[in-house]
Design a protein around this motif. Structure first.
Motif, PDB file in Angstrom:
ATOM      1  N   PRO A  71      38.143  46.608  33.954  1.00 53.68           N
ATOM      2  CA  PRO A  71      37.673  47.612  32.989  1.00 53.68           C
ATOM      3  C   PRO A  71      36.252  48.080  33.340  1.00 53.68           C
ATOM      4  CG  PRO A  71      37.602  45.424  32.029  1.00 53.68           C
ATOM      5  CD  PRO A  71      38.238  45.277  33.377  1.00 53.68           C
ATOM      6  N   ASP A  72      35.908  49.269  32.866  1.00 49.36           N
ATOM      7  CA  ASP A  72      34.542  49.762  33.038  1.00 49.36           C
ATOM      8  C   ASP A  72      33.599  48.897  32.195  1.00 49.36           C
ATOM      9  OD1 ASP A  72      35.461  51.783  34.661  1.00 49.36           O
ATOM     10  OD2 ASP A  72      35.669  53.213  32.994  1.00 49.36           O
ATOM     11  N   ASN A  73      32.480  48.526  32.765  1.00 48.28           N
ATOM     12  CA  ASN A  73      31.489  47.682  32.095  1.00 48.28           C
ATOM     13  C   ASN A  73      32.138  46.460  31.444  1.00 48.28           C
ATOM     14  OD1 ASN A  73      29.430  49.500  32.769  1.00 48.28           O
ATOM     15  ND2 ASN A  73      29.918  50.750  30.970  1.00 48.28           N
ATOM     16  N   PRO A  74      32.712  45.561  32.244  1.00 50.18           N
ATOM     17  CA  PRO A  74      33.406  44.410  31.665  1.00 50.18           C
ATOM     18  C   PRO A  74      32.441  43.434  30.993  1.00 50.18           C
ATOM     19  CG  PRO A  74      33.223  44.166  34.033  1.00 50.18           C
ATOM     20  CD  PRO A  74      32.688  45.520  33.705  1.00 50.18           C
ATOM     21  N   THR A  75      32.939  42.844  29.937  1.00 48.16           N
ATOM     22  CA  THR A  75      32.212  41.760  29.263  1.00 48.16           C
ATOM     23  C   THR A  75      33.110  40.531  29.294  1.00 48.16           C
ATOM     24  OG1 THR A  75      33.131  42.288  27.103  1.00 48.16           O
ATOM     25  CG2 THR A  75      31.062  43.391  27.707  1.00 48.16           C
ATOM     26  N   TRP A  76      32.512  39.379  29.040  1.00 48.97           N
ATOM     27  CA  TRP A  76      33.323  38.166  29.024  1.00 48.97           C
ATOM     28  C   TRP A  76      34.422  38.258  27.978  1.00 48.97           C
ATOM     29  CZ3 TRP A  76      32.997  35.584  33.217  1.00 48.97           C
ATOM     30  CH2 TRP A  76      31.800  35.378  33.880  1.00 48.97           C
ATOM     31  N   ASN A  83      29.854  30.430  35.253  1.00 48.46           N
ATOM     32  CA  ASN A  83      28.432  30.338  35.595  1.00 48.46           C
ATOM     33  C   ASN A  83      28.178  29.202  36.575  1.00 48.46           C
ATOM     34  OD1 ASN A  83      27.719  32.524  33.985  1.00 48.46           O
ATOM     35  ND2 ASN A  83      27.345  31.245  32.188  1.00 48.46           N
ATOM     36  N   GLU A  84      28.873  28.066  36.380  1.00 45.21           N
ATOM     37  CA  GLU A  84      28.730  26.942  37.309  1.00 45.21           C
ATOM     38  C   GLU A  84      29.228  27.313  38.702  1.00 45.21           C
ATOM     39  OE1 GLU A  84      30.641  23.480  35.714  1.00 45.21           O
ATOM     40  OE2 GLU A  84      29.350  23.433  33.945  1.00 45.21           O
ATOM     41  N   LEU A  85      30.216  28.210  38.769  1.00 43.03           N
ATOM     42  CA  LEU A  85      30.737  28.660  40.065  1.00 43.03           C
ATOM     43  C   LEU A  85      29.857  29.725  40.707  1.00 43.03           C
ATOM     44  CD1 LEU A  85      34.546  28.831  39.216  1.00 43.03           C
ATOM     45  CD2 LEU A  85      33.423  27.212  40.752  1.00 43.03           C
ATOM     46  N   GLY A  86      28.843  30.157  40.020  1.00 43.72           N
ATOM     47  CA  GLY A  86      27.910  31.118  40.605  1.00 43.72           C
ATOM     48  C   GLY A  86      28.117  32.553  40.166  1.00 43.72           C
ATOM     49  N   TYR A  87      28.941  32.776  39.182  1.00 45.22           N
ATOM     50  CA  TYR A  87      29.159  34.121  38.654  1.00 45.22           C
ATOM     51  C   TYR A  87      28.296  34.278  37.404  1.00 45.22           C
ATOM     52  CZ  TYR A  87      33.087  34.228  41.846  1.00 45.22           C
ATOM     53  OH  TYR A  87      33.859  34.181  42.975  1.00 45.22           O
ATOM     54  N   ALA A  88      27.169  34.951  37.563  1.00 46.79           N
ATOM     55  CA  ALA A  88      26.185  35.034  36.484  1.00 46.79           C
ATOM     56  C   ALA A  88      26.606  35.980  35.372  1.00 46.79           C
ATOM     57  CB  ALA A  88      24.829  35.467  37.045  1.00 46.79           C
ATOM     58  N   ASN A  89      27.380  37.014  35.709  1.00 45.61           N
ATOM     59  CA  ASN A  89      27.795  37.959  34.663  1.00 45.61           C
ATOM     60  C   ASN A  89      29.260  38.317  34.830  1.00 45.61           C
ATOM     61  OD1 ASN A  89      27.959  40.069  36.622  1.00 45.61           O
ATOM     62  ND2 ASN A  89      25.727  40.276  36.500  1.00 45.61           N
ATOM     63  N   ALA A  90      29.789  38.977  33.830  1.00 48.48           N
ATOM     64  CA  ALA A  90      31.215  39.302  33.797  1.00 48.48           C
ATOM     65  C   ALA A  90      31.599  40.276  34.911  1.00 48.48           C
ATOM     66  CB  ALA A  90      31.594  39.882  32.446  1.00 48.48           C
ATOM     67  N   ALA A  91      30.702  41.160  35.296  1.00 46.43           N
ATOM     68  CA  ALA A  91      31.024  42.147  36.338  1.00 46.43           C
ATOM     69  C   ALA A  91      31.298  41.472  37.673  1.00 46.43           C
ATOM     70  CB  ALA A  91      29.892  43.162  36.473  1.00 46.43           C
ATOM     71  N   ASP A  92      30.583  40.390  37.970  1.00 45.73           N
ATOM     72  CA  ASP A  92      30.795  39.677  39.228  1.00 45.73           C
ATOM     73  C   ASP A  92      32.161  39.006  39.278  1.00 45.73           C
ATOM     74  OD1 ASP A  92      28.251  40.401  39.974  1.00 45.73           O
ATOM     75  OD2 ASP A  92      27.338  38.483  39.425  1.00 45.73           O
ATOM     76  N   ALA A  93      32.610  38.474  38.156  1.00 48.66           N
ATOM     77  CA  ALA A  93      33.870  37.726  38.119  1.00 48.66           C
ATOM     78  C   ALA A  93      35.060  38.572  37.704  1.00 48.66           C
ATOM     79  CB  ALA A  93      33.734  36.547  37.162  1.00 48.66           C
ATOM     80  N   ALA A  94      34.842  39.813  37.301  1.00 48.06           N
ATOM     81  CA  ALA A  94      35.920  40.635  36.727  1.00 48.06           C
ATOM     82  C   ALA A  94      37.083  40.827  37.685  1.00 48.06           C
ATOM     83  CB  ALA A  94      35.357  41.990  36.301  1.00 48.06           C
ATOM     84  N   GLU A  95      36.793  41.100  38.950  1.00 45.76           N
ATOM     85  CA  GLU A  95      37.900  41.347  39.890  1.00 45.76           C
ATOM     86  C   GLU A  95      38.768  40.111  40.075  1.00 45.76           C
ATOM     87  OE1 GLU A  95      38.600  42.919  44.424  1.00 45.76           O
ATOM     88  OE2 GLU A  95      36.746  43.420  43.395  1.00 45.76           O
ATOM     89  N   MET A  96      38.146  38.945  40.125  1.00 47.69           N
ATOM     90  CA  MET A  96      38.915  37.711  40.294  1.00 47.69           C
ATOM     91  C   MET A  96      39.707  37.374  39.032  1.00 47.69           C
ATOM     92  SD  MET A  96      37.645  33.955  41.563  1.00 47.69           S
ATOM     93  CE  MET A  96      36.679  34.685  42.838  1.00 47.69           C
TER      94      MET A  96
END
Length: 126
Positions: free
Chosen positions: A47-52, A66-79
């Motif tokens: 989604p555009d501008n993803p949130t957790w 966060n422990e895996l190194g994804y600080a925000n939702a945009a970094d992890a959104a694709e996975m």
């Protein structure tokens, strides 16, 4: 009937056979990769501008991301939104069936004499 004596194979022929089998094994593993026939096809609906919350993640999940190194939702959104595509082609399935059955028929055809000799030795002529 006399005991079955398998044909003798020279050392050079054995080495050649091993090399051919090694090339075939490596080819069977890597040719599909080179032809882009292997691996999992994935679709992702980010989604555009993803949130957790929009990704369906609860606070415990966010902590683990966060422990895996994804600080925000945009970094992890694709996975998080990745889904596997399990579609297949009926034509590819039929071709694979023909190849496997054809290989089996060729092996039986080329090995028929040896099979009948071994069966005759073990069970006698019936």
């Amino acid at each position: 009937m006399a005991d079955y004596i398998p044909p003798v194979q020279s050392k050079i022929s054995q080495i050649f056979d091993v090399i051919v089998l090694l090339v075939l094994a490596v080819g069977a593993l890597y040719v599909p990769l080179f032809m882009n026939l292997a691996g999992s096809a994935q679709t992702s609906n980010v989604p555009d501008n993803p949130t957790w919350e929009s990704l369906g993640q609860n606070p415990t999940m966010v902590e683990k991301w966060n422990e895996l190194g994804y600080a925000n939702a945009a970094d992890a959104a694709e996975m998080i939104t990745a889904r596997f595509d399990y579609s297949f082609s009926i034509l590819s399935l039929l071709v694979m069936i023909v190849v496997v059955v054809g290989y089996y028929a060729i092996v039986l055809r080329f090995s028929g004499k040896e099979y009948t000799d071994v069966i005759s030795e073990k069970f006698g002529d019936k």
